[in-house]
Design a protein around this motif. Structure first.
Motif, PDB file in Angstrom:
ATOM      1  N   UNK A 227       0.829  -1.204   0.000  1.00 21.45           N
ATOM      2  CA  UNK A 227       0.000   0.000   0.000  1.00 21.45           C
ATOM      3  C   UNK A 227       0.862   1.251   0.000  1.00 21.45           C
ATOM      4  N   UNK A 228       0.262   2.329  -0.493  1.00 24.25           N
ATOM      5  CA  UNK A 228       0.866   3.658  -0.478  1.00 24.25           C
ATOM      6  C   UNK A 228      -0.206   4.577   0.081  1.00 24.25           C
ATOM      7  N   UNK A 229       0.083   5.187   1.238  1.00 22.13           N
ATOM      8  CA  UNK A 229      -0.937   6.011   1.872  1.00 22.13           C
ATOM      9  C   UNK A 229      -0.314   7.175   2.629  1.00 22.13           C
TER      10      UNK A 229
ATOM     11  N   UNK B 160       4.045   0.602   2.461  1.00 26.68           N
ATOM     12  CA  UNK B 160       3.988  -0.650   3.221  1.00 26.68           C
ATOM     13  C   UNK B 160       4.286  -1.828   2.292  1.00 26.68           C
ATOM     14  N   UNK B 161       5.215  -2.673   2.727  1.00 28.17           N
ATOM     15  CA  UNK B 161       5.637  -3.816   1.941  1.00 28.17           C
ATOM     16  C   UNK B 161       5.200  -5.117   2.605  1.00 28.17           C
ATOM     17  N   UNK B 162       4.707  -6.049   1.805  1.00 25.52           N
ATOM     18  CA  UNK B 162       4.461  -7.396   2.297  1.00 25.52           C
ATOM     19  C   UNK B 162       5.807  -8.118   2.240  1.00 25.52           C
ATOM     20  N   UNK B 163       6.191  -8.719   3.365  1.00 25.32           N
ATOM     21  CA  UNK B 163       7.474  -9.410   3.463  1.00 25.32           C
ATOM     22  C   UNK B 163       7.268 -10.812   4.021  1.00 25.32           C
ATOM     23  N   UNK B 164       8.254 -11.654   3.783  1.00 32.07           N
ATOM     24  CA  UNK B 164       8.239 -12.986   4.389  1.00 32.07           C
ATOM     25  C   UNK B 164       9.538 -13.179   5.140  1.00 32.07           C
ATOM     26  N   UNK B 165       9.470 -13.901   6.265  1.00 32.14           N
ATOM     27  CA  UNK B 165      10.685 -14.128   7.043  1.00 32.14           C
ATOM     28  C   UNK B 165      11.595 -15.133   6.343  1.00 32.14           C
TER      29      UNK B 165
ATOM     30  N   UNK C 197      -1.636  -8.066  -6.954  1.00 32.77           N
ATOM     31  CA  UNK C 197      -0.269  -7.719  -7.352  1.00 32.77           C
ATOM     32  C   UNK C 197      -0.029  -6.213  -7.291  1.00 32.77           C
ATOM     33  N   UNK C 198      -1.104  -5.415  -7.433  1.00 33.07           N
ATOM     34  CA  UNK C 198      -0.941  -3.966  -7.388  1.00 33.07           C
ATOM     35  C   UNK C 198      -1.190  -3.463  -5.965  1.00 33.07           C
ATOM     36  N   UNK C 199      -0.510  -2.402  -5.543  1.00 32.51           N
ATOM     37  CA  UNK C 199      -0.698  -1.900  -4.181  1.00 32.51           C
ATOM     38  C   UNK C 199      -2.011  -1.124  -4.038  1.00 32.51           C
ATOM     39  N   UNK C 200      -2.494  -1.053  -2.807  1.00 33.67           N
ATOM     40  CA  UNK C 200      -3.634  -0.205  -2.500  1.00 33.67           C
ATOM     41  C   UNK C 200      -3.149   1.243  -2.458  1.00 33.67           C
ATOM     42  N   UNK C 201      -3.965   2.143  -2.980  1.00 32.29           N
ATOM     43  CA  UNK C 201      -3.729   3.567  -2.840  1.00 32.29           C
ATOM     44  C   UNK C 201      -5.066   4.280  -3.002  1.00 32.29           C
TER      45      UNK C 201
END
Length: 156
Positions: free
Chosen positions: A82-84, A103-108, A150-154
């Protein structure tokens, strides 16, 4: 939370006036859908890890750095979630800021929860239905990162 030197230098020139800053946030999601959160040393509240983008720093690299510094966990960025623009905020010392949050979705991918730094009181994984009380903006970030897109929320 320590204030980066570049920001201290900028504040010497502009005082407490409103500064637009770029923030990066990680929504770290584990294999079972659990979310990595840390309890911040500055206000004692649970939050997603993140911080201020420093001059000449790439956002995805910054978010990996922030997660490591605040939680001890190593992550890999999967996508921009997301971009906010956040609401303007005033710190106790009178400094005013408004963050554009990436905000980035990440994995450990390694490391282990660690609270040895000065920014974090506690680090824990929370199940998707057992999140602690947090501001709406943080819950929204988590929600956007969980979405299958696949696209960010904004906001348009």
């Amino acid at each position: 939370m320590p204030v980066p030197e570049f920001l201290l230098a900028l504040r010497r020139h502009v005082g407490h006036g409103l500064l637009p800053l770029v923030g990066v946030t990680a929504v770290v999601i584990g294999e079972e859908g659990e979310v990595l959160l840390h309890r911040r040393a500055d206000d004692g509240r649970w939050s997603t890890p993140g911080g201020i983008l420093e001059p000449e720093e790439e956002p995805a690299r910054a978010v990996v750095r922030e997660v490591r510094e605040e939680t001890g966990v190593e992550v890999e960025v999967e996508r921009l979630a997301s971009v906010a623009a956040q609401e303007p905020f005033t710190y106790p010392n009178g400094d005013r800021v408004q963050f554009l949050d990436l905000a980035f979705r990440c994995r450990p991918v390694g490391g282990a929860p660690d609270t040895s730094g000065d920014e974090t009181l506690e680090v824990r994984w929370f199940g998707p239905d057992a999140l602690p009380d947090m501001p709406r903006r943080i819950l929204d970030r988590i929600g956007y990162a969980r979405e299958d897109r696949t696209d960010p929320f904004y906001v348009t």
